[in-house]
Design a protein around this motif. Sequence first.
Motif, short mmCIF file in Angstrom:
data_model
loop_
_atom_site.label_atom_id
_atom_site.label_comp_id
_atom_site.label_asym_id
_atom_site.label_seq_id
_atom_site.Cartn_x
_atom_site.Cartn_y
_atom_site.Cartn_z
N PRO A 48 0.77 -1.14 0.08
CA PRO A 48 0.00 -0.09 0.04
C PRO A 48 0.82 1.25 -0.03
N ASP A 49 2.08 1.42 0.71
CA ASP A 49 2.91 2.34 0.79
C ASP A 49 3.56 2.66 -0.71
N LEU A 50 4.25 1.71 -1.16
CA LEU A 50 4.64 1.66 -2.41
C LEU A 50 3.77 2.18 -3.37
N PHE A 51 2.46 1.56 -3.42
CA PHE A 51 1.45 1.90 -4.59
C PHE A 51 1.28 3.58 -4.27
N ALA A 52 0.78 3.95 -3.20
CA ALA A 52 0.53 5.31 -2.74
C ALA A 52 1.49 6.27 -3.31
N ARG A 53 2.82 5.91 -3.17
CA ARG A 53 3.89 6.65 -3.38
C ARG A 53 4.10 6.67 -4.85
N ALA A 54 3.89 5.71 -5.60
CA ALA A 54 4.12 5.71 -7.10
C ALA A 54 2.72 6.57 -7.71
N LEU A 55 1.65 6.61 -7.12
CA LEU A 55 0.37 7.22 -7.63
C LEU A 55 0.66 8.63 -7.39
N THR A 56 0.77 8.89 -6.06
CA THR A 56 0.89 10.39 -5.69
C THR A 56 1.93 11.02 -6.21
N ARG A 57 2.92 10.53 -6.99
CA ARG A 57 4.23 11.17 -7.52
C ARG A 57 3.58 11.58 -8.81
N LEU A 58 2.62 10.83 -9.47
CA LEU A 58 2.07 11.29 -10.81
C LEU A 58 1.23 12.45 -10.54
N MET A 59 0.29 12.15 -9.62
CA MET A 59 -0.67 13.34 -9.05
C MET A 59 0.19 14.57 -8.80
N SER A 60 0.97 14.51 -8.07
CA SER A 60 1.78 15.77 -7.59
C SER A 60 2.15 16.45 -8.96
N VAL A 61 2.85 15.89 -9.85
CA VAL A 61 3.29 16.72 -11.07
C VAL A 61 2.41 17.25 -11.65
N SER A 62 1.08 16.68 -11.78
CA SER A 62 -0.11 17.17 -12.70
C SER A 62 -0.93 18.04 -11.83
N MET A 63 -0.78 18.00 -10.47
CA MET A 63 -1.56 19.25 -9.78
C MET A 63 -0.54 20.31 -9.34
N LYS A 64 0.67 20.13 -9.39
CA LYS A 64 1.77 21.13 -9.26
C LYS A 64 1.89 21.57 -8.12
N VAL A 65 1.71 20.41 -6.93
CA VAL A 65 1.94 20.70 -5.62
C VAL A 65 2.56 19.31 -5.03
N PRO A 66 3.55 19.43 -3.97
CA PRO A 66 3.83 17.92 -3.27
C PRO A 66 2.96 17.65 -2.81
N ILE A 67 2.89 16.09 -2.81
CA ILE A 67 1.99 15.24 -2.05
C ILE A 67 2.82 14.53 -1.01
N VAL A 68 2.83 14.61 -0.01
CA VAL A 68 3.58 14.11 1.27
C VAL A 68 2.88 12.84 1.81
N ILE A 69 3.61 11.83 1.78
CA ILE A 69 3.40 10.51 2.52
C ILE A 69 3.44 10.58 3.82
N GLU A 70 2.55 10.32 4.53
CA GLU A 70 2.68 9.77 5.91
C GLU A 70 2.24 8.73 6.60
N ASN A 71 3.11 7.75 6.77
CA ASN A 71 2.90 6.54 7.05
C ASN A 71 2.43 6.59 8.63
N ARG A 72 1.02 5.81 8.79
CA ARG A 72 0.44 5.74 10.00
C ARG A 72 0.03 4.33 10.22
N PRO A 73 0.89 3.36 10.30
CA PRO A 73 0.36 1.88 10.47
C PRO A 73 -0.14 1.68 11.83
N GLY A 74 -0.75 0.51 12.05
CA GLY A 74 -1.16 0.08 13.21
C GLY A 74 -2.55 0.06 13.46
N ALA A 75 -3.28 -0.87 14.01
CA ALA A 75 -4.67 -1.02 14.48
C ALA A 75 -5.49 -1.45 13.24
N SER A 76 -5.24 -2.00 12.24
CA SER A 76 -5.86 -2.29 11.05
C SER A 76 -6.26 -1.21 10.61
N GLY A 77 -5.62 -0.24 10.39
CA GLY A 77 -6.09 1.19 9.69
C GLY A 77 -6.60 2.12 10.60
#
Length: 328
Positions: A48-77
């Motif tokens: 899920p983390d690798l996918f989110a990073r790959a997807l948001t990297r493309l969205m960030s370029v298109s939307m022209k703003v940084p999209i910062v990943i914040e990992n918050r694992p635990g307790a089944s989400g």
Amino acid sequence: MPKQDLVSRLGCLMFAAPLLLASAAVRAQAYPDRPITAVVFGAAGTSPDLFARALTRLMSVSMKVPIVIENRPGASGVIATEEVVRAKPDGYTLLFTSSTTLVNLKYVMKKVPFDSQRDLTPIAATFAPVEVLVVRAGLPVHSLPELIDLARQRPGDVSYGAAGYGSIFHLNGEDFASAAGVNLLHVAYKGPLAALQDVAAGNVDMSFNSFGGLSAMVSTGRVRILATLDDRRYKGLPDVPTVAEVLPGYHKVDSWFAMMGPAKLPAPIVGRLNAELNKALHSPQMVDWMDKNVATPLGGSPSQIAAMIEASSARTRKLVSQIGLQPE
């Protein structure tokens, strides 16, 4: 209150309402104008983390703003979801989560601190993983019928590792055991990767898990894939049967991922995020990523992911009742 004062106040409200709507529209048109935080329920390095990073990297370029990943694992989400539920509904805090969190928890936890259909805004489905049943190298079985026979000979002794109680893979394990008429020992882990590592180390007999990331373990012979969980054979494993081919009554638990926002996220912002996500999801880069990581792109409209949540809820509620799981 004098009648003329009441009329005056009503007139002011009627005049102000269009201005408020116009102001919201202007803000939505300006969106985004600063970095966006994407809260991911999985730990760094997980699918899920690798996918989110790959997807948001493309969205960030298109939307022209940084999209910062914040990992918050635990307790089944739950930890990640609570953070987004508390966030301001302005489109600058988003959630990457799974059907485990959005659907399963309310049937397997005594008290879930949020209602996914009330406290979150659907944006879009993202992807569905290809899932498999794997066994440790030393387990004396090489087919699904042999595994079932072994489990029948040793009731409660054959173990399977899965992320915590009520996770997709825990429910898949119990669903498989019910369909096969066997008793398996569930060993709970903090995440699916930890469960796979223990299967590869020979500490647990088997696991229901995503195929993505398994290639090294399979190629080195540390684990064997006995079956896929989907209704159809996976194109990358044409010789591997599905569980349903051996157990016709088996149907895997719904497993998919989605992007969500806080409740009351304005419709124009939802529309922008949905359009950007779908564009990135079906780009050549993401299609290539999906093929390499053994996943199926989903996408679609906000109403489609809302319908998926409803449908999955109905199926999970029925399964939990059938196998007799009690909320913990």
